[in-house]
Scaffold this motif. Structure first.
Motif, PDB file in Angstrom:
ATOM      1  N   UNK A  37       1.187   2.718  -2.562  1.00 21.98           N
ATOM      2  CA  UNK A  37       0.655   3.033  -3.636  1.00 21.98           C
ATOM      3  C   UNK A  37       1.133   4.147  -4.674  1.00 21.98           C
ATOM      4  N   UNK A  38       1.853   4.217  -5.239  1.00 20.61           N
ATOM      5  CA  UNK A  38       3.042   4.606  -6.490  1.00 20.61           C
ATOM      6  C   UNK A  38       4.110   5.511  -6.383  1.00 20.61           C
ATOM      7  N   UNK A  39       5.076   6.201  -7.264  1.00 21.15           N
ATOM      8  CA  UNK A  39       6.246   6.674  -7.589  1.00 21.15           C
ATOM      9  C   UNK A  39       6.154   8.032  -7.184  1.00 21.15           C
ATOM     10  N   UNK A  40       4.730   8.858  -7.096  1.00 24.90           N
ATOM     11  CA  UNK A  40       4.662  10.178  -6.854  1.00 24.90           C
ATOM     12  C   UNK A  40       5.521  10.526  -5.673  1.00 24.90           C
ATOM     13  N   UNK A  41       6.698  11.450  -5.059  1.00 26.24           N
ATOM     14  CA  UNK A  41       7.482  11.784  -3.632  1.00 26.24           C
ATOM     15  C   UNK A  41       6.622  12.781  -3.655  1.00 26.24           C
ATOM     16  N   UNK A  42       5.502  13.460  -3.568  1.00 23.89           N
ATOM     17  CA  UNK A  42       5.027  14.744  -2.961  1.00 23.89           C
ATOM     18  C   UNK A  42       3.139  14.122  -2.692  1.00 23.89           C
ATOM     19  N   UNK A  43       3.430  12.626  -2.540  1.00 20.48           N
ATOM     20  CA  UNK A  43       2.549  12.437  -1.976  1.00 20.48           C
ATOM     21  C   UNK A  43       2.763  10.739  -1.227  1.00 20.48           C
ATOM     22  N   UNK A  44       1.174  10.227  -0.105  1.00 25.21           N
ATOM     23  CA  UNK A  44       1.885   9.435   0.480  1.00 25.21           C
ATOM     24  C   UNK A  44       2.119   8.174  -0.666  1.00 25.21           C
ATOM     25  N   UNK A  45       3.385   7.066  -0.837  1.00 23.32           N
ATOM     26  CA  UNK A  45       4.093   6.073  -1.083  1.00 23.32           C
ATOM     27  C   UNK A  45       3.886   4.461  -0.608  1.00 23.32           C
ATOM     28  N   UNK A  46       3.654   5.136   0.938  1.00 27.93           N
ATOM     29  CA  UNK A  46       3.753   3.384   2.126  1.00 27.93           C
ATOM     30  C   UNK A  46       2.555   3.636   2.643  1.00 27.93           C
ATOM     31  N   UNK A  47       2.157   2.396   3.347  1.00 24.90           N
ATOM     32  CA  UNK A  47       0.985   3.323   4.213  1.00 24.90           C
ATOM     33  C   UNK A  47       0.955   1.211   4.192  1.00 24.90           C
ATOM     34  N   UNK A  48       0.080   0.949   6.110  1.00 21.73           N
ATOM     35  CA  UNK A  48      -0.973  -0.657   5.631  1.00 21.73           C
ATOM     36  C   UNK A  48      -1.835  -0.210   5.955  1.00 21.73           C
ATOM     37  N   UNK A  49      -2.036  -1.397   5.362  1.00 19.20           N
ATOM     38  CA  UNK A  49      -3.242  -1.440   4.967  1.00 19.20           C
ATOM     39  C   UNK A  49      -4.864  -2.249   5.697  1.00 19.20           C
ATOM     40  N   UNK A  50      -5.561  -2.551   6.089  1.00 15.49           N
ATOM     41  CA  UNK A  50      -5.984  -3.374   6.982  1.00 15.49           C
ATOM     42  C   UNK A  50      -7.885  -3.860   6.408  1.00 15.49           C
ATOM     43  N   UNK A  51      -7.711  -5.035   5.841  1.00 14.91           N
ATOM     44  CA  UNK A  51      -8.606  -5.619   4.963  1.00 14.91           C
ATOM     45  C   UNK A  51      -9.767  -6.524   5.631  1.00 14.91           C
TER      46      UNK A  51
END
Length: 452
Positions: free
Chosen positions: A299-313
């Motif tokens: 989800x991007x490179x900002x360290x203070x934000x969520x970066x990796x998660x599973x997305x179900x489409x």
């Protein structure tokens, strides 16, 4: 003999009046059970056991006081911890003096330690598991003797839960026009070279957003932007491994966290078949098997934000009409404090927290015995076990012969006031009749004494 019978009758009538008066006095008491007097006739016999052919009784005696454990009326209250039992069984409480007692009085509160208690301070028993280190409590998966204890409502809330999975169920309009990708090299300083511009709706076809949470429970906005790039038919390959389905159009799916440009990322391309279903899902981190509905997204490179998660489409469709969301889900939450309790029919105590989470924290126990009339009343609407009652059989509400729980309600006394008042009049007449027999006997004796 008549004098003795009269005295016996007086005693029996007095006992019956006491029982009826007690019933009347407790007619409005929650959980109180009706009592009735059981009489027996009394006969005298010689020391040798010989009895004459015509045996004259010496009156009646009270053989037992029997309680009727029939169901009382159910009344609604404003206390969510009040409980009524519909059917068989008793609440079991741990007495402050030690030991256990049974009651049908379901008026409960919470003490300063968090225990669910009666008005006398005795603790309600149930099934609960406690984590020794954290003090966290939960309802056990299986009801066992090891989980039987005085139930406690936790004072601590629930911690933050980081979002690790997002689910999308929405429709992307089949009528949407294709949006051409910008030419040239992506330049962060030049929005015209961006694949999409969140501030320019001409660069994408549809957008939606939902709240997600990081490991500290901080809330973030995760936005999805969908762009239709192709509207041409691409044949599939049934012989491939895995098989490749034909695709009639493809969309690109972008994400941005908190609308910060540095987190803009292309996460997937979604291809649809001729029925509007997902036929091909390709993520930027690899190509999952055909018809796979979820992937791990960056989800991007900002360290203070969520970066990796599973997305179900897998819940995305492409039908005619407008693009619109059906359901957007995520499994994270902020920290929360307990806001209320509710109790189900099967006795499950559920805690509601300020962050919207609900958690099963205990299961109320119901106890039965083989012989209810063998229980010994000890006051305060309590009964205790005796050899005549049989041992306690514990279990969940609704299981076996146990009744079910009605939360926010109490069971009133099963006393019928009209019937009790009629019985009181009958017993009063019996008392007067026995008193009159004693008066007559006294007059006869007095006459005999006065003879000269």
């Amino acid at each position: 003999m008549a004098f003795q019978q009269g005295l016996s009758g007086l005693n029996s009538s007095s006992k019956a009046l006491d029982v009826i008066s007690n019933n009347v006095a407790n007619a409005s008491t929650v959980g109180f059970k009706n009592s009735s007097t059981v009489f027996a006739d009394a006969y005298a016999s010689s020391l040798t056991g010989a009895v004459s052919k015509v045996q004259i009784g010496i009156g009646s005696a009270v053989q037992a006081v029997r309680q009727a454990f029939t169901q009382g009326n159910i009344t609604t209250t404003s206390n969510p911890l009040d409980m009524a039992i519909n059917g068989n069984g008793f609440f079991e409480v741990e007495l402050q003096s030690g030991g256990y007692a049974l009651t049908r009085n379901g008026q409960f509160n919470i003490d300063k330690q968090g225990y669910i208690i009666t008005s006398l301070g005795d603790r309600l028993m149930g099934y609960q598991e406690v984590e020794p280190a954290s003090g966290d409590v939960q309802a056990p998966a299986n009801v066992t003797a090891d989980a039987f204890r005085a139930m406690i409502v936790p004072s601590n809330g629930v911690g933050a839960v980081e979002t690790t999975k997002v689910g999308l169920s929405l429709n992307l309009s089949a009528n949407a026009e294709k949006v051409n990708a910008p030419t040239g090299t992506f330049d962060p300083a030049d929005r015209k070279t961006w694949p999409i511009d969140p501030d320019d709706s001409d660069t994408y076809n549809y957008s939606t957003a939902l709240k997600v949470f990081d490991s500290l429970g901080k809330e973030h906005s995760l936005s999805f932007y969908f762009v239709r790039r192709t509207d041409t038919y691409t044949p599939g390959d049934a012989a491939a491994s895995p098989p490749v389905a034909p695709v009639y159009s493809e969309w690109e799916a972008y994400t941005i966290v908190d609308n910060v440009a540095s987190t803009l990322a292309l996460n997937a391309t979604v291809g649809f078949d001729g029925l509007g279903r997902v036929a091909k899902l390709t993520s930027t981190t690899g190509t999952p098997p055909t018809n796979s509905s979820s992937f791990s997204a960056i989800l991007g490179g900002d360290a203070d934000k969520p970066t990796v998660m599973t997305i179900a489409m897998g819940g995305i469709t492409q039908y005619g009409g407008e693009s619109s969301p059906r359901e957007l889900t995520q499994n994270g939450s902020a920290p929360g404090e307990i806001a209320g309790l509710s109790i189900s029919r099967n006795g499950t105590v559920q805690a509601r927290y300020t962050n919207g989470i609900t958690k099963d924290i205990a299961i109320v126990n119901l106890t039965t015995v083989r012989n209810n009339n063998g229980l010994a009343p000890v006051g305060s609407n309590y009964w205790v076990e005796t050899p005549e009652s049989g041992g306690f059989a514990r279990g969940e509400p609704g299981s076996g012969l146990n009744g079910v729980i009605s939360a926010g309600q109490v069971e009133e006394s099963n006393i019928d006031l009209t019937q009790e008042l009629v019985q009181m009049i009958v017993q009063q007449r019996n008392y007067q009749a026995n008193a009159q027999s004693i008066k007559t006997q006294d007059q006869i004796l007095q006459t005999l004494v006065n003879l000269r």
